[in-house]
Design a protein around this motif. Structure first.
Motif, PDB file in Angstrom:
ATOM      1  N   CYS A  62       4.054  -1.445 -14.378  1.00 13.26           N
ATOM      2  CA  CYS A  62       4.283   0.002 -14.459  1.00 13.26           C
ATOM      3  C   CYS A  62       3.010   0.763 -14.099  1.00 13.26           C
ATOM      4  O   CYS A  62       1.909   0.342 -14.456  1.00 13.26           O
ATOM      5  N   ALA A  63       3.186   1.864 -13.399  1.00 15.70           N
ATOM      6  CA  ALA A  63       2.043   2.706 -13.056  1.00 15.70           C
ATOM      7  C   ALA A  63       1.479   3.365 -14.312  1.00 15.70           C
ATOM      8  O   ALA A  63       2.165   3.467 -15.341  1.00 15.70           O
ATOM      9  N   SER A  64       0.235   3.805 -14.245  1.00 12.08           N
ATOM     10  CA  SER A  64      -0.371   4.545 -15.357  1.00 12.08           C
ATOM     11  C   SER A  64       0.497   5.750 -15.703  1.00 12.08           C
ATOM     12  O   SER A  64       1.028   6.419 -14.804  1.00 12.08           O
ATOM     13  N   GLU A  65       0.653   6.027 -16.979  1.00 10.62           N
ATOM     14  CA  GLU A  65       1.571   7.075 -17.432  1.00 10.62           C
ATOM     15  C   GLU A  65       1.324   8.425 -16.779  1.00 10.62           C
ATOM     16  O   GLU A  65       2.256   9.138 -16.415  1.00 10.62           O
ATOM     17  N   PHE A  66       0.039   8.809 -16.623  1.00  9.28           N
ATOM     18  CA  PHE A  66      -0.249  10.149 -16.118  1.00  9.28           C
ATOM     19  C   PHE A  66       0.261  10.369 -14.694  1.00  9.28           C
ATOM     20  O   PHE A  66       0.479  11.512 -14.283  1.00  9.28           O
ATOM     21  N   VAL A  67       0.474   9.290 -13.946  1.00  8.90           N
ATOM     22  CA  VAL A  67       0.950   9.422 -12.566  1.00  8.90           C
ATOM     23  C   VAL A  67       2.318  10.100 -12.523  1.00  8.90           C
ATOM     24  O   VAL A  67       2.614  10.878 -11.619  1.00  8.90           O
ATOM     25  N   ASN A  68       3.151   9.795 -13.512  1.00 11.26           N
ATOM     26  CA  ASN A  68       4.517  10.321 -13.536  1.00 11.26           C
ATOM     27  C   ASN A  68       4.691  11.525 -14.461  1.00 11.26           C
ATOM     28  O   ASN A  68       5.800  12.015 -14.638  1.00 11.26           O
ATOM     29  N   GLU A  69       3.599  11.995 -15.049  1.00  7.36           N
ATOM     30  CA  GLU A  69       3.680  13.164 -15.931  1.00  7.36           C
ATOM     31  C   GLU A  69       3.501  14.456 -15.140  1.00  7.36           C
ATOM     32  O   GLU A  69       3.056  14.437 -13.981  1.00  7.36           O
ATOM     33  N   ASP A  70       3.819  15.562 -15.767  1.00  9.24           N
ATOM     34  CA  ASP A  70       3.607  16.862 -15.147  1.00  9.24           C
ATOM     35  C   ASP A  70       2.104  17.071 -14.929  1.00  9.24           C
ATOM     36  O   ASP A  70       1.314  16.981 -15.865  1.00  9.24           O
ATOM     37  N   ALA A  79       0.820  -1.213   0.000  1.00 10.62           N
ATOM     38  CA  ALA A  79       0.000   0.000   0.000  1.00 10.62           C
ATOM     39  C   ALA A  79       0.855   1.264   0.000  1.00 10.62           C
ATOM     40  O   ALA A  79       0.480   2.275  -0.600  1.00 10.62           O
ATOM     41  N   LYS A  80       1.994   1.205   0.647  1.00 10.45           N
ATOM     42  CA  LYS A  80       2.871   2.378   0.751  1.00 10.45           C
ATOM     43  C   LYS A  80       3.448   2.784  -0.601  1.00 10.45           C
ATOM     44  O   LYS A  80       3.671   3.960  -0.868  1.00 10.45           O
ATOM     45  N   GLN A  81       3.669   1.801  -1.479  1.00  8.74           N
ATOM     46  CA  GLN A  81       4.381   2.059  -2.732  1.00  8.74           C
ATOM     47  C   GLN A  81       3.508   2.066  -3.987  1.00  8.74           C
ATOM     48  O   GLN A  81       3.918   2.584  -5.016  1.00  8.74           O
ATOM     49  N   CYS A  82       2.318   1.465  -3.934  1.00 13.05           N
ATOM     50  CA  CYS A  82       1.566   1.227  -5.180  1.00 13.05           C
ATOM     51  C   CYS A  82       0.979   2.503  -5.780  1.00 13.05           C
ATOM     52  O   CYS A  82       0.772   3.504  -5.097  1.00 13.05           O
ATOM     53  N   GLN A  83       0.727   2.422  -7.067  1.00 18.14           N
ATOM     54  CA  GLN A  83       0.146   3.515  -7.836  1.00 18.14           C
ATOM     55  C   GLN A  83      -0.947   2.944  -8.737  1.00 18.14           C
ATOM     56  O   GLN A  83      -0.961   1.734  -9.021  1.00 18.14           O
ATOM     57  N   PRO A  84      -1.860   3.784  -9.229  1.00 14.11           N
ATOM     58  CA  PRO A  84      -2.877   3.312 -10.180  1.00 14.11           C
ATOM     59  C   PRO A  84      -2.232   2.620 -11.378  1.00 14.11           C
ATOM     60  O   PRO A  84      -1.199   3.068 -11.875  1.00 14.11           O
ATOM     61  N   GLY A  85      -2.834   1.525 -11.817  1.00 17.42           N
ATOM     62  CA  GLY A  85      -2.325   0.791 -12.975  1.00 17.42           C
ATOM     63  C   GLY A  85      -1.506  -0.429 -12.607  1.00 17.42           C
ATOM     64  O   GLY A  85      -1.317  -1.317 -13.441  1.00 17.42           O
ATOM     65  N   GLN A  86      -1.005  -0.486 -11.377  1.00 19.12           N
ATOM     66  CA  GLN A  86      -0.153  -1.602 -10.987  1.00 19.12           C
ATOM     67  C   GLN A  86      -0.979  -2.787 -10.474  1.00 19.12           C
ATOM     68  O   GLN A  86      -2.182  -2.679 -10.275  1.00 19.12           O
ATOM     69  N   PHE A  87      -0.308  -3.919 -10.253  1.00 13.05           N
ATOM     70  CA  PHE A  87      -1.004  -5.124  -9.825  1.00 13.05           C
ATOM     71  C   PHE A  87      -0.226  -5.846  -8.728  1.00 13.05           C
ATOM     72  O   PHE A  87       0.930  -5.506  -8.430  1.00 13.05           O
TER      73      PHE A  87
END
Length: 296
Positions: free
Chosen positions: A91-99, A25-33
């Motif tokens: 990999c997390a959903s692209e928008f998570v790491n975008e500006d 839970a501490k590390q996960c992002q949308p899109g991951q499994f």
């Protein structure tokens, strides 16, 4: 061991579980499994994360009974434990790491088919938490199979529900709702995120390509092992070999060869089919991800 804090049947053969897994839970992002394993003899089951709470350390998963392993998983109750609950993976959903300011400039449409509502929900929730209103279409065969309706209402800008049989709200496929929103209601979208059965994602992509809407899909449905070691989730994206578990699970839907992926998915289920695939795919069969060494 990972304790099950909640076990709920959402619909026929579809279950939701809250699992105590603070490090995930501490590390996960949308899109991951994650990969869940009931016990020592249980199969590894890759499941997209439906929700997470970093403060309480709880991960929510939604799954459908499709075989013996998920049948055993569905029998687990509150207070039982998973032997393994590994993640976050992929990999997390692209928008998570975008500006964030660039993401805010785009108009997003999320399309969920069946159990695809589970991986769509954390993405829509992320958008809501970052002040971005998005449109969401949720489709299923019948009213009884609509998932996470109230949760989705709380985070979506607009929620459109459709059922194949017309038993709830609109009648028809999700593609018909997309056409209606764009052609009749004058909606304009920059990005569509479509997650659900392979055939649904294929036809959504055919439509959005026609409409000029960039589209992201999740290839989680074809994953088996979840680590790149089995080769089951091999697919062709833009003419290149990719593996959903290590390169995705999300890809540009307009570049995915859905026909090949669906045919391969069926063949991979039998020993004879796997032998044929090994012959046809040569050096790139199992191991094309570059992470596991394949059959060497």
């Amino acid at each position: 061991m990972y304790k099950i804090l909640k076990a709920e049947k959402l619909a026929e053969k579809i279950y939701l579980m809250d699992v105590e897994a603070p490090r995930v839970a501490k590390q996960c992002q949308p899109g991951q499994f994650i990969i869940a394993k009931v016990d020592e003899v249980g199969e590894r089951i890759p499941l997209t994360i439906c929700d997470y709470n970093r403060e309480t350390g709880v991960i929510t998963i939604v799954f459908q009974i499709v075989g013996a392993s998920t049948e055993r998983m569905a029998a687990l109750q509150e207070g039982d434990y998973f032997m393994d609950f590994v993640g976050p993976l992929g990999c997390a959903s692209e928008f998570v790491n975008e500006d964030l300011e660039e993401v805010k400039k785009r108009k997003y449409l999320f399309v969920a088919g069946g159990v695809g509502a589970a991986p769509v929900y954390p993405q829509v929730k992320w958008m809501h938490e970052n002040g971005i209103d998005v449109d969401v279409i949720v489709g299923s065969k019948t009213k009884d199979l609509i998932l996470l309706e109230e949760e989705m209402k709380a985070v979506a800008g607009n929620l459109y529900i459709t059922t194949d049989d017309g038993s709830y709200q609109r009648k028809g496929m999700v593609t018909e709702v997309i056409k209606d929103l764009v052609n009749n209601e004058g909606k304009k979208y920059d990005v569509c995120v479509a997650i659900g059965p392979m055939i649904m994602m294929k036809f959504v992509c055919l439509l959005t390509k026609e409409l000029g809407i960039s589209t992201i899909v999740s290839m989680n449905p074809i994953m088996v092992d979840g680590t790149g070691m089995c080769g089951a989730c091999r697919l062709t994206v833009g003419g290149k070999v990719k593996f959903a578990c290590v390169d995705g699970p999300e890809f540009d839907g307009h570049l995915v060869n859905f026909d090949e992926a669906m045919k391969r998915q069926q063949m991979y289920k039998t020993e004879e089919g796997r032998a044929i695939l090994k012959l046809r795919e040569g050096d790139t069969h199992h191991g094309g991800c570059g992470h596991c060494g394949g059959d060497k």
